[in-house]
Design a protein around this motif. Sequence first.
Motif, short mmCIF file in Angstrom:
data_model
loop_
_atom_site.label_atom_id
_atom_site.label_comp_id
_atom_site.label_asym_id
_atom_site.label_seq_id
_atom_site.Cartn_x
_atom_site.Cartn_y
_atom_site.Cartn_z
N ALA A 220 0.83 -1.21 0.00
CA ALA A 220 0.00 0.00 0.00
C ALA A 220 0.86 1.26 0.00
CB ALA A 220 -0.92 -0.01 1.21
N LEU A 221 1.94 1.25 0.80
CA LEU A 221 2.85 2.41 0.82
C LEU A 221 3.50 2.60 -0.55
CD1 LEU A 221 4.63 1.89 4.28
CD2 LEU A 221 2.87 3.59 3.72
N THR A 222 3.97 1.50 -1.14
CA THR A 222 4.62 1.59 -2.44
C THR A 222 3.64 2.03 -3.51
OG1 THR A 222 6.14 -0.17 -1.78
CG2 THR A 222 6.00 0.33 -4.12
N SER A 223 2.41 1.51 -3.47
CA SER A 223 1.39 1.91 -4.45
C SER A 223 1.08 3.39 -4.33
CB SER A 223 0.12 1.08 -4.26
OG SER A 223 0.40 -0.29 -4.46
N SER A 224 1.00 3.89 -3.10
CA SER A 224 0.77 5.32 -2.89
C SER A 224 1.91 6.14 -3.46
CB SER A 224 0.59 5.60 -1.40
OG SER A 224 0.44 7.00 -1.17
N SER A 225 3.15 5.67 -3.25
CA SER A 225 4.30 6.38 -3.79
C SER A 225 4.28 6.36 -5.32
CB SER A 225 5.59 5.74 -3.28
OG SER A 225 6.72 6.35 -3.84
N ILE A 226 3.85 5.23 -5.89
CA ILE A 226 3.77 5.14 -7.35
C ILE A 226 2.73 6.12 -7.90
CG2 ILE A 226 3.05 3.63 -9.26
CD1 ILE A 226 4.36 1.32 -7.73
N ARG A 227 1.59 6.22 -7.21
CA ARG A 227 0.56 7.16 -7.67
C ARG A 227 1.07 8.60 -7.61
NH1 ARG A 227 -2.75 3.48 -4.83
NH2 ARG A 227 -2.68 4.80 -2.96
N GLN A 228 1.79 8.91 -6.53
CA GLN A 228 2.35 10.25 -6.44
C GLN A 228 3.35 10.50 -7.56
OE1 GLN A 228 4.02 10.71 -2.54
NE2 GLN A 228 2.03 10.60 -1.49
N ALA A 229 4.19 9.48 -7.83
CA ALA A 229 5.18 9.63 -8.89
C ALA A 229 4.50 9.74 -10.25
CB ALA A 229 6.13 8.44 -8.88
N GLU A 230 3.41 9.02 -10.46
CA GLU A 230 2.69 9.12 -11.74
C GLU A 230 2.08 10.50 -11.91
OE1 GLU A 230 1.34 4.43 -12.32
OE2 GLU A 230 -0.02 5.86 -11.34
N ASN A 231 1.51 11.03 -10.83
CA ASN A 231 0.94 12.38 -10.90
C ASN A 231 2.03 13.41 -11.19
OD1 ASN A 231 -1.63 11.39 -10.36
ND2 ASN A 231 -1.43 11.71 -8.14
N SER A 232 3.17 13.24 -10.51
CA SER A 232 4.26 14.18 -10.73
C SER A 232 4.78 14.09 -12.16
CB SER A 232 5.39 13.90 -9.73
OG SER A 232 4.95 14.10 -8.40
N THR A 233 4.87 12.86 -12.67
CA THR A 233 5.34 12.67 -14.04
C THR A 233 4.40 13.34 -15.05
OG1 THR A 233 6.38 10.58 -13.42
CG2 THR A 233 5.99 10.94 -15.76
N ALA A 234 3.10 13.17 -14.81
CA ALA A 234 2.14 13.81 -15.72
C ALA A 234 2.24 15.33 -15.67
CB ALA A 234 0.73 13.36 -15.35
N ILE A 235 2.43 15.86 -14.46
CA ILE A 235 2.55 17.33 -14.34
C ILE A 235 3.79 17.82 -15.05
CG2 ILE A 235 2.94 19.19 -12.68
CD1 ILE A 235 1.20 17.62 -10.71
N ILE A 236 4.92 17.13 -14.83
CA ILE A 236 6.17 17.57 -15.46
C ILE A 236 6.08 17.44 -16.98
CG2 ILE A 236 8.63 17.09 -15.65
CD1 ILE A 236 8.59 16.19 -12.77
#
Length: 513
Positions: A220-236
Amino acid sequence: MACAALAACTVGPDFRRPPAPEATGYLERGEAPQSNAQRASHPGMQQTRPELDVDARWWTAFGSPRIDALVDEALSRNPTLEAADAALAAARQNVLAQRGLFLPTVGVSASPSRTKIAGNQGGNSPGVQGDGSVISTYQGTPASEGGSAPFNAPVIYGFHTAQLTVSYAPDVFGANRRQVEDLQAQADAQRFQREAAAISLAANVVGAAIQEALLRHQIALTSSSIRQAENSTAIIRRQVGAGYASRLDLAQQEVALAQARQQLPALAKQQALACDLLKVLTGRRPDEALPALPDFTQIRLPAQLPLSLPARLVEQRPDIRAAEEQLHSASARVGVATAARLPQFSIDANWGGAAGRVSQMFLPSGRFFALSGTVAQTLFDGGQNKSRQAAAQANLQQADATYRATVLSALQNVADTLHAIQSNTAIVEAADQAQQRARAAHGLVERQLDKGYVDRLALITAQQALLQSEQSLAQAQATRLADTVALYQALGGGWWNRPAVAERDTGAPATGS
Protein backbone atom coordinates in the motif's frame (compact mmCIF):
# COMPACT_ATOMS: atom_id res chain seq x y z
CA MET A 1 6.96 -70.28 41.24
CA ALA A 2 4.12 -68.32 42.87
CA CYS A 3 6.36 -67.33 45.79
CA ALA A 4 9.05 -66.21 43.37
CA ALA A 5 6.55 -64.10 41.45
CA LEU A 6 5.24 -62.47 44.63
CA ALA A 7 8.74 -61.67 45.79
CA ALA A 8 9.72 -60.34 42.38
CA CYS A 9 12.14 -57.45 42.12
CA THR A 10 12.78 -55.00 39.31
CA VAL A 11 16.36 -54.94 38.12
CA GLY A 12 17.99 -51.91 36.55
CA PRO A 13 18.11 -48.25 37.65
CA ASP A 14 14.98 -46.53 38.96
CA PHE A 15 14.45 -43.30 37.04
CA ARG A 16 14.83 -40.01 38.89
CA ARG A 17 13.95 -36.72 37.24
CA PRO A 18 16.98 -34.54 36.51
CA PRO A 19 17.36 -31.60 38.91
CA ALA A 20 16.20 -28.17 37.82
CA PRO A 21 18.89 -25.88 36.37
CA GLU A 22 20.73 -23.73 38.89
CA ALA A 23 20.24 -20.61 36.78
CA THR A 24 17.98 -17.95 38.31
CA GLY A 25 17.57 -15.90 35.14
CA TYR A 26 18.44 -15.60 31.48
CA LEU A 27 20.61 -12.47 31.41
CA GLU A 28 23.94 -11.62 32.97
CA ARG A 29 24.18 -9.55 36.11
CA GLY A 30 23.43 -5.92 35.40
CA GLU A 31 21.50 -6.92 32.28
CA ALA A 32 18.07 -7.12 33.86
CA PRO A 33 14.80 -6.81 31.91
CA GLN A 34 13.29 -3.35 31.57
CA SER A 35 11.86 -1.89 34.77
CA ASN A 36 8.62 0.02 35.26
CA ALA A 37 10.53 3.32 35.43
CA GLN A 38 12.24 2.60 32.13
CA ARG A 39 8.96 1.64 30.56
CA ALA A 40 7.35 4.86 31.76
CA SER A 41 10.02 6.84 29.92
CA HIS A 42 9.37 4.81 26.75
CA PRO A 43 5.60 4.27 26.28
CA GLY A 44 6.22 1.72 23.51
CA MET A 45 8.44 -0.48 25.68
CA GLN A 46 7.30 -3.97 26.66
CA GLN A 47 7.56 -5.11 30.28
CA THR A 48 8.37 -8.69 31.31
CA ARG A 49 6.60 -9.95 34.43
CA PRO A 50 7.76 -13.24 36.03
CA GLU A 51 4.50 -13.58 37.97
CA LEU A 52 2.46 -13.86 34.78
CA ASP A 53 1.74 -17.32 33.42
CA VAL A 54 1.57 -18.09 29.70
CA ASP A 55 -2.01 -18.22 28.50
CA ALA A 56 -2.98 -21.34 26.58
CA ARG A 57 -4.40 -19.00 23.93
CA TRP A 58 -1.49 -16.57 24.02
CA TRP A 59 -2.12 -15.35 20.48
CA THR A 60 -5.22 -13.48 21.68
CA ALA A 61 -2.83 -10.97 23.31
CA PHE A 62 -2.31 -9.45 19.83
CA GLY A 63 -5.93 -8.26 19.85
CA SER A 64 -6.82 -9.53 16.38
CA PRO A 65 -9.93 -11.72 16.04
CA ARG A 66 -8.79 -12.60 12.52
CA ILE A 67 -5.51 -14.04 13.83
CA ASP A 68 -7.47 -15.94 16.51
CA ALA A 69 -9.68 -17.48 13.82
CA LEU A 70 -6.67 -18.50 11.71
CA VAL A 71 -4.94 -20.22 14.64
CA ASP A 72 -8.11 -22.02 15.72
CA GLU A 73 -8.64 -23.25 12.17
CA ALA A 74 -5.04 -24.43 11.86
CA LEU A 75 -5.22 -26.35 15.14
CA SER A 76 -8.36 -28.14 13.97
CA ARG A 77 -7.46 -28.79 10.31
CA ASN A 78 -3.71 -29.10 9.98
CA PRO A 79 -2.78 -32.67 8.90
CA THR A 80 0.53 -32.52 10.76
CA LEU A 81 -1.34 -32.45 14.06
CA GLU A 82 -3.60 -35.26 12.87
CA ALA A 83 -0.50 -37.35 12.21
CA ALA A 84 0.86 -36.49 15.67
CA ASP A 85 -2.47 -37.50 17.26
CA ALA A 86 -2.38 -40.84 15.43
CA ALA A 87 1.21 -41.46 16.53
CA LEU A 88 0.25 -40.70 20.13
CA ALA A 89 -2.74 -43.07 19.95
CA ALA A 90 -0.47 -45.83 18.60
CA ALA A 91 2.07 -45.26 21.39
CA ARG A 92 -0.63 -45.51 24.04
CA GLN A 93 -1.97 -48.74 22.54
CA ASN A 94 1.55 -50.20 22.62
CA VAL A 95 1.63 -49.53 26.36
CA LEU A 96 -1.68 -51.32 26.84
CA ALA A 97 -0.48 -54.25 24.74
CA GLN A 98 2.66 -54.61 26.85
CA ARG A 99 0.66 -54.43 30.07
CA GLY A 100 -1.30 -57.46 28.84
CA LEU A 101 1.79 -59.63 29.46
CA PHE A 102 1.21 -59.27 33.21
CA LEU A 103 -1.76 -61.62 32.79
CA PRO A 104 -1.87 -65.23 31.57
CA THR A 105 -2.61 -65.97 27.94
CA VAL A 106 -5.67 -68.19 27.58
CA GLY A 107 -6.76 -69.90 24.38
CA VAL A 108 -9.13 -72.58 23.14
CA SER A 109 -8.86 -74.82 20.11
CA ALA A 110 -10.95 -77.47 18.39
CA SER A 111 -9.48 -79.96 15.88
CA PRO A 112 -11.95 -82.24 14.03
CA SER A 113 -10.27 -84.65 11.62
CA ARG A 114 -11.05 -87.51 9.21
CA THR A 115 -8.26 -90.11 8.83
CA LYS A 116 -7.56 -93.32 6.92
CA ILE A 117 -4.77 -95.57 8.26
CA ALA A 118 -3.26 -98.24 5.98
CA GLY A 119 -3.49 -101.69 7.52
CA ASN A 120 -0.19 -102.89 6.01
CA GLN A 121 1.64 -100.16 7.97
CA GLY A 122 0.20 -101.17 11.28
CA GLY A 123 -0.81 -97.61 12.04
CA ASN A 124 -1.46 -95.86 15.30
CA SER A 125 -5.21 -96.07 15.70
CA PRO A 126 -7.12 -94.52 18.64
CA GLY A 127 -8.23 -97.85 20.04
CA VAL A 128 -11.13 -98.45 22.42
CA GLN A 129 -13.47 -95.46 22.79
CA GLY A 130 -15.61 -94.36 25.72
CA ASP A 131 -18.70 -96.23 24.49
CA GLY A 132 -16.76 -99.50 24.05
CA SER A 133 -16.37 -99.23 20.29
CA VAL A 134 -12.95 -99.92 18.82
CA ILE A 135 -11.15 -97.90 16.18
CA SER A 136 -8.29 -100.14 15.06
CA THR A 137 -6.61 -101.63 12.00
CA TYR A 138 -6.73 -105.07 13.76
CA GLN A 139 -9.25 -107.37 12.10
CA GLY A 140 -10.34 -111.05 12.48
CA THR A 141 -11.10 -113.54 15.29
CA PRO A 142 -8.33 -115.23 17.28
CA ALA A 143 -7.63 -118.87 16.31
CA SER A 144 -8.26 -119.96 19.91
CA GLU A 145 -11.87 -118.95 19.36
CA GLY A 146 -12.18 -120.90 16.15
CA GLY A 147 -11.65 -117.97 13.86
CA SER A 148 -9.18 -117.33 11.07
CA ALA A 149 -5.77 -115.84 11.61
CA PRO A 150 -5.92 -112.12 12.53
CA PHE A 151 -4.83 -109.51 10.01
CA ASN A 152 -4.61 -105.70 9.65
CA ALA A 153 -6.99 -103.86 7.35
CA PRO A 154 -7.30 -100.14 6.52
CA VAL A 155 -9.51 -98.14 8.88
CA ILE A 156 -11.27 -94.81 8.28
CA TYR A 157 -12.41 -92.84 11.29
CA GLY A 158 -13.29 -89.37 12.52
CA PHE A 159 -11.66 -87.88 15.61
CA HIS A 160 -12.29 -84.70 17.62
CA THR A 161 -9.95 -82.85 19.99
CA ALA A 162 -10.76 -79.73 22.00
CA GLN A 163 -8.52 -78.11 24.59
CA LEU A 164 -8.01 -75.05 26.76
CA THR A 165 -4.42 -73.74 26.97
CA VAL A 166 -2.97 -71.35 29.55
CA SER A 167 0.54 -69.89 29.43
CA TYR A 168 2.10 -67.42 31.81
CA ALA A 169 5.57 -65.92 32.19
CA PRO A 170 6.08 -64.60 35.73
CA ASP A 171 7.84 -61.24 35.71
CA VAL A 172 10.31 -62.37 38.36
CA PHE A 173 13.05 -59.83 37.65
CA GLY A 174 10.85 -57.04 36.29
CA ALA A 175 11.71 -57.27 32.60
CA ASN A 176 8.11 -56.68 31.57
CA ARG A 177 7.68 -53.87 34.10
CA ARG A 178 10.70 -52.14 32.62
CA GLN A 179 9.33 -52.66 29.11
CA VAL A 180 6.02 -51.10 30.15
CA GLU A 181 7.96 -48.24 31.73
CA ASP A 182 9.92 -47.82 28.49
CA LEU A 183 6.81 -47.74 26.31
CA GLN A 184 5.00 -45.40 28.70
CA ALA A 185 7.94 -43.00 28.57
CA GLN A 186 7.88 -43.16 24.77
CA ALA A 187 4.15 -42.42 24.78
CA ASP A 188 4.71 -39.44 27.09
CA ALA A 189 7.51 -38.22 24.82
CA GLN A 190 5.14 -38.50 21.87
CA ARG A 191 2.55 -36.47 23.80
CA PHE A 192 5.05 -33.68 24.41
CA GLN A 193 6.16 -33.80 20.79
CA ARG A 194 2.55 -33.33 19.81
CA GLU A 195 2.32 -30.31 22.13
CA ALA A 196 5.49 -28.89 20.58
CA ALA A 197 4.02 -29.36 17.11
CA ALA A 198 0.84 -27.50 18.12
CA ILE A 199 2.84 -24.63 19.64
CA SER A 200 5.04 -24.36 16.55
CA LEU A 201 1.97 -24.43 14.33
CA ALA A 202 0.30 -21.60 16.26
CA ALA A 203 3.51 -19.55 16.23
CA ASN A 204 3.96 -20.13 12.49
CA VAL A 205 0.39 -19.05 11.78
CA VAL A 206 0.72 -15.85 13.83
CA GLY A 207 4.12 -15.12 12.30
CA ALA A 208 2.86 -15.71 8.76
CA ALA A 209 -0.20 -13.52 9.41
CA ILE A 210 2.04 -10.70 10.69
CA GLN A 211 4.35 -11.05 7.69
CA GLU A 212 1.46 -11.05 5.23
CA ALA A 213 -0.06 -7.98 6.89
CA LEU A 214 3.33 -6.22 6.76
CA LEU A 215 3.72 -6.97 3.06
CA ARG A 216 0.22 -5.71 2.28
CA HIS A 217 1.05 -2.56 4.25
CA GLN A 218 4.31 -2.12 2.32
CA ILE A 219 2.48 -2.72 -0.96
CA ALA A 220 0.00 0.00 0.00
CA LEU A 221 2.85 2.41 0.82
CA THR A 222 4.62 1.59 -2.44
CA SER A 223 1.39 1.91 -4.45
CA SER A 224 0.77 5.32 -2.89
CA SER A 225 4.30 6.38 -3.79
CA ILE A 226 3.77 5.14 -7.35
CA ARG A 227 0.56 7.16 -7.67
CA GLN A 228 2.35 10.25 -6.44
CA ALA A 229 5.18 9.63 -8.89
CA GLU A 230 2.69 9.12 -11.74
CA ASN A 231 0.94 12.38 -10.90
CA SER A 232 4.26 14.18 -10.73
CA THR A 233 5.34 12.67 -14.04
CA ALA A 234 2.14 13.81 -15.72
CA ILE A 235 2.55 17.33 -14.34
CA ILE A 236 6.17 17.57 -15.46
CA ARG A 237 5.26 16.21 -18.90
CA ARG A 238 2.73 19.02 -19.30
CA GLN A 239 5.25 21.53 -18.00
CA VAL A 240 7.82 20.32 -20.54
CA GLY A 241 5.25 20.83 -23.30
CA ALA A 242 4.58 24.34 -22.01
CA GLY A 243 8.26 25.12 -21.64
CA TYR A 244 8.23 25.42 -17.82
CA ALA A 245 10.34 22.30 -17.17
CA SER A 246 13.29 20.67 -18.85
CA ARG A 247 13.48 17.22 -20.35
CA LEU A 248 16.07 16.39 -17.67
CA ASP A 249 13.42 16.98 -14.99
CA LEU A 250 11.07 14.66 -16.86
CA ALA A 251 13.75 11.98 -17.24
CA GLN A 252 14.61 12.11 -13.55
CA GLN A 253 10.94 11.79 -12.59
CA GLU A 254 10.44 8.87 -14.97
CA VAL A 255 13.45 7.09 -13.45
CA ALA A 256 11.98 7.57 -9.96
CA LEU A 257 8.65 6.21 -11.19
CA ALA A 258 10.31 3.17 -12.73
CA GLN A 259 12.25 2.46 -9.52
CA ALA A 260 9.05 2.66 -7.45
CA ARG A 261 7.25 0.33 -9.83
CA GLN A 262 10.18 -2.10 -9.68
CA GLN A 263 9.63 -2.65 -5.93
CA LEU A 264 5.99 -3.64 -6.30
CA PRO A 265 6.35 -7.07 -8.03
CA ALA A 266 8.86 -8.29 -5.41
CA LEU A 267 6.55 -7.28 -2.58
CA ALA A 268 3.56 -8.88 -4.34
CA LYS A 269 5.54 -12.10 -4.78
CA GLN A 270 6.43 -12.27 -1.08
CA GLN A 271 2.84 -11.49 -0.13
CA ALA A 272 1.57 -14.32 -2.35
CA LEU A 273 4.07 -16.74 -0.77
CA ALA A 274 2.90 -15.70 2.71
CA CYS A 275 -0.71 -16.42 1.67
CA ASP A 276 0.30 -19.82 0.31
CA LEU A 277 1.97 -20.61 3.63
CA LEU A 278 -1.14 -19.60 5.56
CA LYS A 279 -3.26 -21.82 3.34
CA VAL A 280 -1.09 -24.86 4.03
CA LEU A 281 -0.90 -24.14 7.77
CA THR A 282 -4.70 -23.90 7.98
CA GLY A 283 -5.19 -27.11 5.99
CA ARG A 284 -6.25 -25.46 2.72
CA ARG A 285 -5.25 -26.24 -0.83
CA PRO A 286 -3.41 -23.51 -2.76
CA ASP A 287 -6.49 -22.96 -4.94
CA GLU A 288 -8.73 -22.27 -1.93
CA ALA A 289 -9.38 -18.76 -0.67
CA LEU A 290 -8.29 -17.51 2.74
CA PRO A 291 -10.67 -15.76 5.14
CA ALA A 292 -10.26 -12.07 5.88
CA LEU A 293 -6.71 -11.41 7.07
CA PRO A 294 -5.70 -8.82 9.69
CA ASP A 295 -4.51 -5.37 8.71
CA PHE A 296 -1.06 -4.43 9.95
CA THR A 297 -2.31 -1.44 11.91
CA GLN A 298 -4.90 -3.60 13.71
CA ILE A 299 -2.37 -5.97 15.29
CA ARG A 300 -1.71 -4.90 18.88
CA LEU A 301 1.66 -5.21 20.57
CA PRO A 302 1.30 -6.93 23.99
CA ALA A 303 2.65 -4.57 26.65
CA GLN A 304 2.88 -7.14 29.49
CA LEU A 305 4.86 -10.28 28.78
CA PRO A 306 5.24 -13.41 30.96
CA LEU A 307 8.71 -14.59 31.88
CA SER A 308 9.00 -18.01 33.52
CA LEU A 309 12.07 -18.73 35.64
CA PRO A 310 14.43 -21.49 34.44
CA ALA A 311 13.17 -23.92 37.11
CA ARG A 312 9.67 -23.59 35.66
CA LEU A 313 10.85 -23.53 32.07
CA VAL A 314 11.99 -27.17 32.27
CA GLU A 315 8.41 -28.06 33.27
CA GLN A 316 6.83 -25.96 30.54
CA ARG A 317 8.93 -26.53 27.44
CA PRO A 318 7.56 -29.58 25.60
CA ASP A 319 10.91 -30.25 23.94
CA ILE A 320 12.58 -30.48 27.37
CA ARG A 321 9.81 -32.74 28.67
CA ALA A 322 10.13 -34.95 25.58
CA ALA A 323 13.91 -35.19 26.10
CA GLU A 324 13.27 -36.09 29.74
CA GLU A 325 10.95 -38.91 28.71
CA GLN A 326 13.54 -40.16 26.23
CA LEU A 327 15.98 -40.24 29.14
CA HIS A 328 13.36 -42.15 31.15
CA SER A 329 12.95 -44.62 28.27
CA ALA A 330 16.72 -45.17 28.05
CA SER A 331 16.86 -45.83 31.80
CA ALA A 332 14.11 -48.45 31.54
CA ARG A 333 15.89 -50.19 28.68
CA VAL A 334 18.90 -50.74 30.91
CA GLY A 335 16.61 -52.75 33.19
CA VAL A 336 15.26 -54.72 30.24
CA ALA A 337 18.79 -55.59 29.10
CA THR A 338 19.81 -56.54 32.64
CA ALA A 339 16.82 -58.84 33.10
CA ALA A 340 17.63 -60.60 29.81
CA ARG A 341 20.82 -61.98 31.43
CA LEU A 342 18.91 -63.59 34.31
CA PRO A 343 16.88 -66.84 34.40
CA GLN A 344 13.60 -66.86 32.46
CA PHE A 345 10.48 -68.52 33.92
CA SER A 346 7.34 -69.83 32.22
CA ILE A 347 4.28 -71.90 33.17
CA ASP A 348 2.19 -73.80 30.60
CA ALA A 349 -1.00 -75.82 31.09
CA ASN A 350 -3.65 -77.39 28.89
CA TRP A 351 -6.87 -79.29 29.55
CA GLY A 352 -9.27 -80.86 27.10
CA GLY A 353 -10.84 -83.94 25.62
CA ALA A 354 -10.36 -86.23 22.61
CA ALA A 355 -12.70 -88.91 21.17
CA GLY A 356 -14.08 -90.32 17.96
CA ARG A 357 -17.42 -88.64 18.69
CA VAL A 358 -18.06 -85.14 19.98
CA SER A 359 -20.42 -86.43 22.68
CA GLN A 360 -17.64 -88.61 24.14
CA MET A 361 -14.88 -85.98 24.22
CA PHE A 362 -15.29 -85.09 27.89
CA LEU A 363 -16.17 -88.49 29.28
CA PRO A 364 -13.58 -89.77 31.80
CA SER A 365 -11.90 -91.79 29.09
CA GLY A 366 -11.49 -88.76 26.79
CA ARG A 367 -10.24 -86.09 29.16
CA PHE A 368 -6.57 -85.09 29.37
CA PHE A 369 -4.42 -82.36 30.95
CA ALA A 370 -0.79 -81.30 31.20
CA LEU A 371 0.97 -78.82 33.52
CA SER A 372 4.61 -77.82 33.16
CA GLY A 373 6.97 -75.19 34.44
CA THR A 374 10.22 -74.08 32.84
CA VAL A 375 13.30 -72.29 34.14
CA ALA A 376 15.86 -71.37 31.46
CA GLN A 377 19.24 -69.72 31.83
CA THR A 378 21.56 -68.90 28.96
CA LEU A 379 25.04 -70.21 29.72
CA PHE A 380 26.85 -68.98 26.64
CA ASP A 381 25.73 -66.59 23.91
CA GLY A 382 29.00 -65.15 22.71
CA GLY A 383 28.58 -62.08 24.92
CA GLN A 384 25.37 -60.93 23.19
CA ASN A 385 23.34 -60.06 26.29
CA LYS A 386 26.32 -58.50 28.02
CA SER A 387 26.99 -56.28 25.02
CA ARG A 388 23.33 -55.32 24.79
CA GLN A 389 23.40 -54.25 28.45
CA ALA A 390 26.56 -52.19 27.82
CA ALA A 391 24.90 -50.61 24.78
CA ALA A 392 21.83 -49.72 26.88
CA GLN A 393 24.11 -48.05 29.44
CA ALA A 394 25.78 -46.05 26.66
CA ASN A 395 22.38 -45.04 25.27
CA LEU A 396 21.42 -43.85 28.75
CA GLN A 397 24.51 -41.63 28.87
CA GLN A 398 23.68 -40.32 25.42
CA ALA A 399 20.09 -39.52 26.46
CA ASP A 400 21.35 -37.73 29.56
CA ALA A 401 23.72 -35.56 27.49
CA THR A 402 20.94 -34.87 24.97
CA TYR A 403 18.63 -33.77 27.77
CA ARG A 404 21.22 -31.35 29.19
CA ALA A 405 21.88 -29.98 25.71
CA THR A 406 18.14 -29.46 25.20
CA VAL A 407 17.89 -27.52 28.46
CA LEU A 408 20.81 -25.28 27.51
CA SER A 409 19.32 -24.69 24.06
CA ALA A 410 15.98 -23.75 25.63
CA LEU A 411 17.64 -21.29 28.02
CA GLN A 412 19.51 -19.76 25.09
CA ASN A 413 16.26 -19.53 23.13
CA VAL A 414 14.62 -17.48 25.88
CA ALA A 415 17.73 -15.33 26.35
CA ASP A 416 17.87 -14.60 22.62
CA THR A 417 14.25 -13.48 22.50
CA LEU A 418 14.72 -11.28 25.58
CA HIS A 419 17.73 -9.60 23.99
CA ALA A 420 15.76 -9.10 20.79
CA ILE A 421 12.77 -7.63 22.64
CA GLN A 422 15.01 -5.28 24.62
CA SER A 423 16.63 -4.06 21.40
CA ASN A 424 13.35 -3.73 19.51
CA THR A 425 12.15 -0.69 21.45
CA ALA A 426 15.25 1.33 20.52
CA ILE A 427 15.05 0.14 16.91
CA VAL A 428 11.36 1.06 16.56
CA GLU A 429 11.93 4.39 18.30
CA ALA A 430 14.82 5.24 15.95
CA ALA A 431 12.81 4.15 12.91
CA ASP A 432 9.85 6.26 14.06
CA GLN A 433 12.06 9.32 14.51
CA ALA A 434 13.60 8.73 11.08
CA GLN A 435 10.15 8.48 9.52
CA GLN A 436 8.98 11.72 11.19
CA ARG A 437 12.09 13.56 10.05
CA ALA A 438 11.77 12.19 6.52
CA ARG A 439 8.15 13.36 6.41
CA ALA A 440 9.15 16.80 7.69
CA ALA A 441 11.98 16.99 5.17
CA HIS A 442 9.63 15.97 2.37
CA GLY A 443 7.20 18.75 3.28
CA LEU A 444 10.01 21.29 3.48
CA VAL A 445 11.37 20.29 0.05
CA GLU A 446 7.89 20.58 -1.46
CA ARG A 447 7.55 24.15 -0.17
CA GLN A 448 11.04 25.07 -1.36
CA LEU A 449 10.30 23.59 -4.79
CA ASP A 450 7.16 25.73 -5.07
CA LYS A 451 9.28 28.80 -4.38
CA GLY A 452 12.01 27.69 -6.76
CA TYR A 453 14.74 27.24 -4.16
CA VAL A 454 15.45 23.59 -5.06
CA ASP A 455 15.12 21.49 -8.19
CA ARG A 456 12.83 18.54 -8.72
CA LEU A 457 15.62 16.05 -8.05
CA ALA A 458 15.63 17.15 -4.41
CA LEU A 459 11.90 16.37 -4.20
CA ILE A 460 12.40 12.96 -5.77
CA THR A 461 15.14 12.18 -3.26
CA ALA A 462 12.90 13.32 -0.39
CA GLN A 463 10.03 11.15 -1.65
CA GLN A 464 12.27 8.09 -1.85
CA ALA A 465 13.65 8.76 1.64
CA LEU A 466 10.11 9.08 3.03
CA LEU A 467 8.99 5.80 1.44
CA GLN A 468 12.10 4.02 2.70
CA SER A 469 11.59 5.37 6.24
CA GLU A 470 7.93 4.31 6.27
CA GLN A 471 8.82 0.82 5.12
CA SER A 472 11.69 0.58 7.63
CA LEU A 473 9.36 1.61 10.45
CA ALA A 474 6.80 -1.00 9.44
CA GLN A 475 9.53 -3.66 9.21
CA ALA A 476 10.82 -2.75 12.70
CA GLN A 477 7.31 -2.96 14.13
CA ALA A 478 6.76 -6.34 12.46
CA THR A 479 10.06 -7.61 13.85
CA ARG A 480 8.99 -6.59 17.34
CA LEU A 481 5.71 -8.47 16.91
CA ALA A 482 7.54 -11.54 15.58
CA ASP A 483 9.99 -11.52 18.50
CA THR A 484 7.05 -11.35 20.90
CA VAL A 485 5.60 -14.45 19.20
CA ALA A 486 9.00 -16.11 19.62
CA LEU A 487 8.98 -15.37 23.36
CA TYR A 488 5.59 -17.02 23.85
CA GLN A 489 6.86 -20.05 21.95
CA ALA A 490 10.18 -20.10 23.84
CA LEU A 491 8.30 -20.14 27.17
CA GLY A 492 6.37 -23.26 26.20
CA GLY A 493 3.19 -21.86 24.65
CA GLY A 494 0.96 -22.35 27.72
CA TRP A 495 -0.15 -25.89 26.78
CA TRP A 496 -0.38 -26.82 30.48
CA ASN A 497 -3.16 -24.26 30.98
CA ARG A 498 -5.58 -25.91 28.58
CA PRO A 499 -8.56 -27.36 30.50
CA ALA A 500 -8.03 -30.88 29.10
CA VAL A 501 -4.39 -30.86 30.21
CA ALA A 502 -5.03 -29.23 33.57
CA GLU A 503 -7.22 -32.19 34.54
CA ARG A 504 -4.22 -34.53 34.19
CA ASP A 505 -1.18 -34.67 36.42
CA THR A 506 1.56 -32.73 34.64
CA GLY A 507 4.09 -33.16 37.43
CA ALA A 508 6.87 -35.69 37.73
CA PRO A 509 6.34 -38.77 35.61
CA ALA A 510 5.96 -42.08 37.38
CA THR A 511 9.15 -43.99 38.09
CA GLY A 512 9.72 -47.72 37.89
CA SER A 513 8.81 -49.98 40.79
